[in-house]
Design an enzyme around this catalytic site. Structure first.
Site, PDB file in Angstrom:
ATOM      1  N   PRO A  29      -7.583  -2.815 -31.076  1.00 20.82           N
ATOM      2  CG  PRO A  29      -7.800  -5.124 -31.308  1.00 20.82           C
ATOM      3  CD  PRO A  29      -7.134  -3.934 -31.922  1.00 20.82           C
ATOM      4  CG  ASP A  52     -11.823   8.284 -28.454  1.00 20.53           C
ATOM      5  OD1 ASP A  52     -11.964   9.479 -28.169  1.00 20.53           O
ATOM      6  OD2 ASP A  52     -12.012   7.815 -29.580  1.00 20.53           O
ATOM      7  CE  LYS A  74     -18.015  10.587 -27.886  1.00 15.98           C
ATOM      8  NZ  LYS A  74     -17.812  10.020 -29.179  1.00 15.98           N
ATOM      9  N   GLY A 105      -9.802   4.251 -30.645  1.00 16.77           N
ATOM     10  CA  GLY A 105      -9.825   2.795 -30.540  1.00 16.77           C
ATOM     11  C   GLY A 105     -10.088   2.130 -31.893  1.00 16.77           C
ATOM     12  N   GLY A 106      -9.492   0.968 -32.101  1.00 12.39           N
ATOM     13  CA  GLY A 106      -9.737   0.210 -33.328  1.00 12.39           C
ATOM     14  C   GLY A 106      -9.222   0.927 -34.551  1.00 12.39           C
ATOM     15  CG  ASP A 107      -9.796   1.710 -39.275  1.00 12.15           C
ATOM     16  OD1 ASP A 107      -8.685   1.472 -39.769  1.00 12.15           O
ATOM     17  OD2 ASP A 107     -10.603   2.534 -39.759  1.00 12.15           O
ATOM     18  CB  ALA A 136     -13.587  -4.099 -31.955  1.00 11.39           C
ATOM     19  CG  MET A 190     -20.839   1.163 -30.087  1.00 10.63           C
ATOM     20  SD  MET A 190     -20.964   2.743 -30.950  1.00 10.63           S
ATOM     21  CE  MET A 190     -20.786   2.245 -32.651  1.00 10.63           C
TER      22      MET A 190
HETATM   23  N1  SAH Z   1     -13.340   2.346 -34.121  1.00 15.86           N
HETATM   24  C1  SAH Z   1     -13.564   1.190 -33.265  1.00 15.86           C
HETATM   25  C2  SAH Z   1     -15.020   1.021 -32.893  1.00 15.86           C
HETATM   26  C3  SAH Z   1     -15.604   2.176 -32.108  1.00 15.86           C
HETATM   27  S1  SAH Z   1     -17.247   1.872 -31.617  1.00 15.86           S
HETATM   28  C4  SAH Z   1     -13.040  -0.059 -33.958  1.00 15.86           C
HETATM   29  O1  SAH Z   1     -12.700  -0.020 -35.146  1.00 15.86           O
HETATM   30  O2  SAH Z   1     -12.949  -1.096 -33.289  1.00 15.86           O
HETATM   31  C5  SAH Z   1     -17.036   1.211 -30.011  1.00 15.86           C
HETATM   32  C6  SAH Z   1     -17.408  -0.260 -29.960  1.00 15.86           C
HETATM   33  O3  SAH Z   1     -16.369  -1.056 -30.498  1.00 15.86           O
HETATM   34  C7  SAH Z   1     -17.611  -0.810 -28.567  1.00 15.86           C
HETATM   35  O4  SAH Z   1     -18.905  -0.494 -28.079  1.00 15.86           O
HETATM   36  C8  SAH Z   1     -17.470  -2.289 -28.813  1.00 15.86           C
HETATM   37  O5  SAH Z   1     -18.624  -2.827 -29.390  1.00 15.86           O
HETATM   38  C9  SAH Z   1     -16.367  -2.325 -29.859  1.00 15.86           C
HETATM   39  N2  SAH Z   1     -15.033  -2.562 -29.277  1.00 15.86           N
HETATM   40  C10 SAH Z   1     -13.982  -1.745 -29.318  1.00 15.86           C
HETATM   41  N3  SAH Z   1     -12.920  -2.308 -28.717  1.00 15.86           N
HETATM   42  C11 SAH Z   1     -13.313  -3.515 -28.289  1.00 15.86           C
HETATM   43  C12 SAH Z   1     -12.692  -4.595 -27.602  1.00 15.86           C
HETATM   44  N4  SAH Z   1     -11.414  -4.553 -27.223  1.00 15.86           N
HETATM   45  N5  SAH Z   1     -13.426  -5.707 -27.339  1.00 15.86           N
HETATM   46  C13 SAH Z   1     -14.705  -5.800 -27.714  1.00 15.86           C
HETATM   47  N6  SAH Z   1     -15.357  -4.813 -28.367  1.00 15.86           N
HETATM   48  C14 SAH Z   1     -14.674  -3.690 -28.648  1.00 15.86           C
END
Ligand code: SAH
Length: 273
Positions: A29, A52, A74, A105-107, A136, A190
């Site tokens: 995150p 990204d 994006k 980002g994230g997973d 996240a 999102m």
């Molecule tokens: N693959 C990512 C999610 C991608 S979708 C994951 O596993 O986290 C993108 C959305 O993830 C953003 O619109 C938001 O809702 C959330 N997100 C990602 N990073 C974040 C963060 N640091 N803080 C809050 N929301 C986050």
């Protein structure tokens, strides 16, 4: 014997593992210390990284200094590359023999379309590997002090996308009655743009307007903010506090624990509304 059928598990023994040409890496995150050891190693050894906009500058700083880093994200108002373009670019580099680190980002397999990228690689016959990341929801839960499945309050947690999707009845790909069930925590990715509609629909489908709800903006990063209110009051709170993406929405009784637990969370910078 009756109708006993064995499930065959296709694993590493079925075919010799080709070295991955593309590695889909979960960047977590934001806080670079939340990367897996494997992700940190792959970044330190990378030569080419496609990343990204959700990837934090702190995580990008972990990439080998001489690596070529290409932004394919994006930004909210314009798309620098459509998803098909990202996939094409990734395939072109891999076919040209480059080892590609696709940093997401994230997973990689939680929203964000990593599944489609993996599918394209599989169809193209390109060997790839996926390194999971902290999503996240998990990062935000820990850093905001919101235990998603505290058993006194929630027996389920549901992760959904609040992104509008063309072709879906009412614009969302969501099953509202399921989302409005009691004793569960709802995590909406999102969801910022559609927050007023999301809040209204959940109330229409039976969730109390006074259900505790929170927005966690830039979770796990130094500038993280946590705003708490009620389901019905959240859109106005988001507007008055000028909340920006990336932000997660959490709805459910577990949000009540935030004032108690955030002081002990990873990032004690939270602002309660
Ligand atoms: N693959 C990512 C999610 C991608 S979708 C994951 O596993 O986290 C993108 C959305 O993830 C953003 O619109 C938001 O809702 C959330 N997100 C990602 N990073 C974040 C963060 N640091 N803080 C809050 N929301 C986050």
């Amino acid at each position: 014997m009756g109708n006993v059928s064995a499930t065959r598990h296709f694993g590493p023994l079925d075919k010799p593992a080709a070295p991955a040409q593309v590695i889909l890496v979960g960047a977590g995150p934001g806080d670079p210390e939340l990367l897996t050891l494997k992700a940190a190693r792959v970044l330190a050894e990378a030569q080419l990284v496609l990343y990204d906009n959700l990837v934090s500058p702190q995580v990008l700083a972990m990439v080998a200094p001489d690596a070529q880093c290409i932004y394919v994200g994006k930004r909210s108002s314009h798309h620098s590359l459509p998803q098909e373009g990202i996939i094409e670019l990734m395939l072109d580099f891999a076919r040209a023999g480059r080892r590609v680190v696709r940093l997401k980002g994230g997973d990689p397999y939680v929203f964000g379309r990593g599944g489609e990228e993996a599918e394209a690689l599989a169809h193209a016959g390109i060997a790839f590997e996926v390194i999971p990341g902290i999503s996240a929801a998990q990062g935000a839960a820990a850093s905001a002090g919101i235990p998603l499945t505290h058993r006194d309050h929630a027996a389920r947690v549901v992760w959904v996308t609040g992104h509008l999707r063309e072709g879906c009845e009412d614009g969302f790909d969501l099953d509202w009655p399921t989302l409005a069930r009691p004793r569960q925590t709802l995590v909406i990715y999102m969801g910022l743009a559609a927050l007023p509609v999301l809040s209204e629909r959940l109330v229409d489908h039976g969730l109390s307007p006074l259900t505790p709800a929170a927005i966690i903006e830039r979770a796990t990063l130094p500038e993280q903010r946590t705003l708490c209110g009620t389901l019905v009051g959240l859109p106005a709170l988001a507007a008055s506090e000028a909340v920006r993406s990336p932000a997660l929405i959490m709805v459910g009784e577990v949000v009540r624990l935030h004032p108690l637990l955030h002081a002990h969370a990873q990032q004690p910078l939270a602002v309660s509304g």
